[in-house]
Motif scaffolding. Structure first.
Motif, short mmCIF file in Angstrom:
data_model
loop_
_atom_site.label_atom_id
_atom_site.label_comp_id
_atom_site.label_asym_id
_atom_site.label_seq_id
_atom_site.Cartn_x
_atom_site.Cartn_y
_atom_site.Cartn_z
N VAL A 1 0.85 -1.21 0.00
CA VAL A 1 0.00 0.00 0.00
C VAL A 1 0.88 1.25 0.00
O VAL A 1 0.68 2.19 -0.77
CB VAL A 1 -0.95 0.00 1.22
CG1 VAL A 1 -1.61 1.38 1.38
CG2 VAL A 1 -2.03 -1.06 1.06
N VAL A 2 1.90 1.25 0.86
CA VAL A 2 2.79 2.41 0.95
C VAL A 2 3.62 2.55 -0.33
O VAL A 2 3.85 3.66 -0.82
CB VAL A 2 3.68 2.31 2.20
CG1 VAL A 2 4.75 3.39 2.20
CG2 VAL A 2 2.82 2.44 3.45
N ALA A 3 4.03 1.42 -0.89
CA ALA A 3 4.78 1.47 -2.15
C ALA A 3 3.90 2.11 -3.25
O ALA A 3 4.39 2.90 -4.06
CB ALA A 3 5.20 0.07 -2.56
N ASN A 4 2.62 1.78 -3.26
CA ASN A 4 1.71 2.38 -4.24
C ASN A 4 1.53 3.87 -3.98
O ASN A 4 1.42 4.66 -4.92
CB ASN A 4 0.36 1.66 -4.24
CG ASN A 4 0.39 0.40 -5.08
OD1 ASN A 4 1.20 0.27 -5.99
ND2 ASN A 4 -0.51 -0.54 -4.78
N ALA A 5 1.50 4.26 -2.71
CA ALA A 5 1.40 5.69 -2.39
C ALA A 5 2.63 6.43 -2.88
O ALA A 5 2.53 7.55 -3.41
CB ALA A 5 1.22 5.88 -0.88
N LEU B 1 -2.74 -5.34 -5.25
CA LEU B 1 -1.79 -4.27 -4.90
C LEU B 1 -0.49 -4.42 -5.68
O LEU B 1 0.07 -3.44 -6.18
CB LEU B 1 -1.49 -4.31 -3.40
CG LEU B 1 -2.64 -4.00 -2.46
CD1 LEU B 1 -2.25 -4.32 -1.02
CD2 LEU B 1 -3.05 -2.54 -2.58
N ILE B 2 -0.01 -5.66 -5.79
CA ILE B 2 1.25 -5.91 -6.49
C ILE B 2 1.09 -5.65 -7.99
O ILE B 2 1.95 -5.03 -8.62
CB ILE B 2 1.74 -7.35 -6.22
CG1 ILE B 2 2.10 -7.50 -4.74
CG2 ILE B 2 2.92 -7.71 -7.12
CD1 ILE B 2 2.44 -8.93 -4.32
N GLY C 1 -2.57 4.38 0.10
CA GLY C 1 -1.99 4.09 -1.21
C GLY C 1 -3.00 3.71 -2.25
O GLY C 1 -2.78 3.90 -3.45
N ARG C 2 -4.13 3.19 -1.82
CA ARG C 2 -5.14 2.74 -2.78
C ARG C 2 -5.69 3.92 -3.59
O ARG C 2 -5.78 3.85 -4.80
CB ARG C 2 -6.27 2.04 -2.02
CG ARG C 2 -7.21 1.30 -2.94
CD ARG C 2 -8.12 0.41 -2.12
NE ARG C 2 -8.92 -0.44 -2.99
CZ ARG C 2 -9.76 -1.37 -2.55
NH1 ARG C 2 -9.90 -1.55 -1.25
NH2 ARG C 2 -10.43 -2.10 -3.38
#
Lengths: 121, 88
Positions: free
Chosen positions: A24-28, A68-69, B23-24
């Motif tokens: 989640v943080v990596a996506n942020a 997410l990945i 992050g979503r």
């Protein structure tokens, strides 16, 4: 993207909650236009093994780990997977998902030494 | 929370992220806006309680301009520095 960011994740089977929040943080970070690398080591390598992420779904409000990945990889995120951690577990490069590459300490150290912050899960 | 955005706001497009957080919403928003031209005015709707902190931070990092905010509504101009200068 000039600025870098790194997320290291050391859990998958051992703690799906931490693996999920790590991505989640990596996506942020990626969504905030940081050149982002996820470095998977110890049990975290399983996040990049075909068929493993599908087993982890922490439930709402979190998306399933596989989703997410996939979003992370499709948006241009890099996933590096600790080579000795793979070998220890008998995992081959061909077992990894697309977008994940085997890498070692030199890659991680070079990334962080260039000024990248890092958060660990 | 207001039922609609302020009357004087004008925008070209809108993105409703509902109650998604962290992050979503950031990765979804990022994927959405990368197809839009610099200068596009975007109405962002987010009922995430962290939104008043999250979107100013995101705008600072991505150099998008947060023109106004009235939670859960956010008025953003995308990449104003990259707008074509029509007057030379």
């Amino acid at each position: 993207m000039a600025e870098k960011f790194c997320v290291t994740i050391t859990h998958c089977r051992t703690d799906g909650d931490k693996a999920t929040v790590g991505f989640v943080v990596a996506n942020a970070a990626l969504g905030s236009e940081k050149d982002t690398m996820v470095f998977l080591s110890t049990d975290g390598v399983y996040c990049a093994v075909k068929g493993e992420a599908e087993k982890i779904d922490e439930g709402a409000p979190f998306a399933p780990l596989k989703e997410l990945i996939t979003k992370f990889v499709n948006a241009g995120g890099k996933i590096c997977v600790c080579t000795p951690c793979l070998k220890k577990r008998g995992i081959a490069e061909s077992d990894l998902i697309e977008g994940a590459v085997p890498a070692g300490g030199a890659v991680l150290v070079e990334w962080l030494s260039s000024g990248s912050p890092c958060v660990a899960y | 929370m207001p039922e609609t955005y302020p009357d004087h706001w004008s925008f070209d497009d809108e993105f409703d992220s509902g109650e998604e957080s962290c992050g979503r919403v950031i990765i979804n928003l990022h994927s959405y806006v990368k197809e839009l031209a610099p200068g596009t005015r975007l109405l962002l709707i987010s009922r995430d309680p962290a939104a008043p902190a999250e979107f100013p931070a995101w705008c600072r990092m991505t150099r998008n301009a947060l023109l106004d905010a009235a939670h859960p509504y956010y008025l953003i101009e995308l990449k104003p520095e990259l707008k074509e200068n029509l007057h030379g």
